[in-house]
Design a protein around this motif. Structure first.
Motif, PDB file in Angstrom:
ATOM      1  N   LYS A 191     -26.730  40.364 -48.146  1.00 16.22           N
ATOM      2  CA  LYS A 191     -25.403  40.794 -48.578  1.00 16.22           C
ATOM      3  C   LYS A 191     -25.550  42.092 -49.366  1.00 16.22           C
ATOM      4  N   PRO A 192     -24.488  42.926 -49.394  1.00 14.38           N
ATOM      5  CA  PRO A 192     -23.169  42.775 -48.781  1.00 14.38           C
ATOM      6  C   PRO A 192     -23.195  43.184 -47.311  1.00 14.38           C
ATOM      7  N   GLY A 193     -21.995  43.184 -46.689  1.00 13.00           N
ATOM      8  CA  GLY A 193     -21.873  43.636 -45.310  1.00 13.00           C
ATOM      9  C   GLY A 193     -22.030  45.140 -45.196  1.00 13.00           C
ATOM     10  N   LEU A 194     -22.251  45.610 -43.985  1.00  9.39           N
ATOM     11  CA  LEU A 194     -22.449  47.036 -43.741  1.00  9.39           C
ATOM     12  C   LEU A 194     -21.249  47.869 -44.197  1.00  9.39           C
ATOM     13  N   SER A 195     -20.054  47.304 -44.067  1.00 10.50           N
ATOM     14  CA  SER A 195     -18.844  48.036 -44.426  1.00 10.50           C
ATOM     15  C   SER A 195     -18.763  48.343 -45.918  1.00 10.50           C
ATOM     16  N   ALA A 196     -19.549  47.634 -46.739  1.00 13.02           N
ATOM     17  CA  ALA A 196     -19.541  47.886 -48.186  1.00 13.02           C
ATOM     18  C   ALA A 196     -20.117  49.256 -48.521  1.00 13.02           C
ATOM     19  N   TYR A 197     -20.826  49.869 -47.562  1.00 15.31           N
ATOM     20  CA  TYR A 197     -21.446  51.179 -47.789  1.00 15.31           C
ATOM     21  C   TYR A 197     -20.625  52.311 -47.162  1.00 15.31           C
ATOM     22  N   ALA A 198     -19.343  52.065 -46.959  1.00 15.99           N
ATOM     23  CA  ALA A 198     -18.494  53.047 -46.290  1.00 15.99           C
ATOM     24  C   ALA A 198     -18.503  54.401 -46.989  1.00 15.99           C
ATOM     25  N   ASP A 199     -18.581  54.395 -48.329  1.00 17.63           N
ATOM     26  CA  ASP A 199     -18.567  55.662 -49.078  1.00 17.63           C
ATOM     27  C   ASP A 199     -19.964  56.130 -49.473  1.00 17.63           C
ATOM     28  N   GLU A 200     -20.974  55.311 -49.195  1.00 19.50           N
ATOM     29  CA  GLU A 200     -22.366  55.681 -49.477  1.00 19.50           C
ATOM     30  C   GLU A 200     -23.245  55.252 -48.302  1.00 19.50           C
ATOM     31  N   PRO A 201     -23.002  55.844 -47.123  1.00 15.97           N
ATOM     32  CA  PRO A 201     -23.652  55.362 -45.900  1.00 15.97           C
ATOM     33  C   PRO A 201     -25.178  55.415 -45.938  1.00 15.97           C
TER      34      PRO A 201
END
Length: 442
Positions: free
Chosen positions: A98-108
């Motif tokens: 965790k977390p999901g991949l989408s949690a890094y949307a602003d810090e890819p």
């Protein structure tokens, strides 16, 4: 004027050289353009544990990473392959972070660390000599489907960068966002493969219900011609596996996963933070409850509504209003067995209806009565359970009835069957391995 004989011979030889040069170059180019193919399988020899005789077994590995809305999970499958037979799952290695991949949307860039961690698990599991022939795949689900397109693309490109250096068999199209219907169909393949219903036996197929964080799916084999005629065209799909054709009813409801539905019932809007110090006030929470809840990288302040009507009745109306006309009833579901996964399972564990490790069977009415009990307990001042359990159970009970499951309908809940995870990953891995073998792509 007669053409000199010597000049004719030189011209003929010259044309022959040009022709042969062209053919050789064309042949070399065609060899380079042939897609990388999987070997049929790897043969391992070992001694039989009782007879001592040397036997041969044929294996193929496949790696599927499930990039979900709340976590990222790796499935490493080892298939036993035999000519003219359906593959058998010899072993599965599973790991989740965790977390999901989408949690890094602003810090890819930070998303790479978790992917590398999971790939290390794969390298410890798959023999090194087989890395180059083991397909490596990632499918993202509702978490990335709900992101703005550009942010999702950047995240997937970061995954491709990591995959390209992994030494596993990888193609750029092995990394993608999975269509919701494909997710449901792949989960249906998984569960029916594991119970032996896809191997040409008389075992009947079962339906599949999956409740994720951002979306929910329903899939079952069509048996009634009326259902085919009355269903929207995009709800009906067909495919062939192990030389048998299957017609399925399959649909994914984006935004009706448990976390997205929870937000909608609370009064929030997906992806939009509240302005200033505003709070989400809901009758589905205990009257004296106040706290914070994070969803899709947005932090919400949530509070219970002042005491008034009983919590269950007030919450039920909120849920019914939110889901009104968003779900299509499916008449056939009353007459076939169904397995249910993900949050259906988790909330049944929370209620004590099933064992966390082994699963079990519940009725739709168990969710209904569980919702009433938890909500009434909050009304009496007891909030020992999760503050959202009343809301979640009320939503699940309404969702199932909207899908046309009657209160006395039994659902089978399982996280594993024969030591294999009951997710869509196995079915999707089948599809990709076959595609790699036939076309060199996934």
């Amino acid at each position: 004027m007669r053409f000199p004989k010597l000049a004719f011979i030189f011209m003929f030889v010259g044309c022959l050289v040009v022709y042969l040069t062209y053919v050789k170059r064309h042949y070399d180019d065609s060899k380079l353009s042939v897609p990388e193919q999987l070997p049929q399988y790897r043969t391992d020899t070992r001694k039989h544990p009782t007879s001592g005789q040397v036997v041969s077994e044929n294996f193929q590995y496949g790696i599927m990473i499930d990039a979900g809305s709340t976590g990222t999970r790796i499935h490493i499958f080892k298939f036993q392959m035999e000519p003219n037979e359906a593959p058998k799952l010899a072993h599965e290695t599973f790991r989740a972070i965790k977390p999901g991949l989408s949690a890094y949307a602003d810090e890819p860039e930070k998303s790479k660390e978790g992917i590398l961690e999971l790939l290390n698990v794969a390298k410890d599991t798959v023999p090194e000599v087989l890395w180059s022939s083991t397909p490596l795949m990632l499918r993202a689900t509702a978490g990335l489907r709900l992101l703005p397109g550009e942010k999702a693309t950047i995240l997937l490109d970061k995954v491709r960068e990591v995959f390209s250096e992994s030494l596993f068999l990888y193609k750029p199209d092995s990394v993608s966002i999975m269509d919701g219907t494909d997710e449901g169909m792949s989960a249906w393949i998984t569960i029916n493969f594991l119970i032996g219903a896809l191997h040409g036996t008389e075992t009947p197929t079962v339906g599949m219900l999956d409740l994720g964080g951002g979306s929910t799916q329903i899939t079952f084999a069509l048996q009634d011609e009326i259902t085919i005629q009355t269903s929207p065209i995009d709800y009906v799909t067909s495919f062939q596996m192990f030389n048998i054709s299957h017609a399925l009813y399959s649909h994914s409801y984006l935004g009706l996963g448990l976390m997205s539905a929870r937000l909608a019932v609370l009064g929030g809007i997906e992806g939009q933070p509240l302005a200033g110090p505003q709070e989400l006030v809901s009758p589905c929470l205990a009257p004296d409850y106040s706290g914070q809840w994070e969803h899709a990288e947005v932090l919400y302040t949530v509070k219970g509504q002042k005491p008034g009507e009983p919590i269950y009745e007030s919450c039920l109306r909120k849920v019914e209003k939110m889901i009104y006309k968003q779900v299509r009833k499916a008449e056939e579901v009353k007459n076939m067995d169904f397995y249910a996964f993900s949050y259906y399972y988790d909330r049944a564990v929370d209620l004590g209806l099933i064992d966390e490790r082994t699963g079990g069977t519940v009725r739709v009415s168990d969710y209904i009565e569980g919702a009433k009990k938890v909500c009434n307990n909050m009304s009496a001042g007891g909030i020992k359970e999760s503050p959202f359990l009343c809301l979640d159970l009320t939503y699940i009970s309404v969702l199932l009835q909207e899908l046309d499951f009657p209160p006395d309908k039994e659902l089978k809940l399982a996280r594993q069957i024969n030591n294999a995870e009951t997710s869509w990953a196995l079915g999707a891995a089948f599809h990709c391995i076959e595609s790699f073998r036939k076309h060199g792509t996934c």
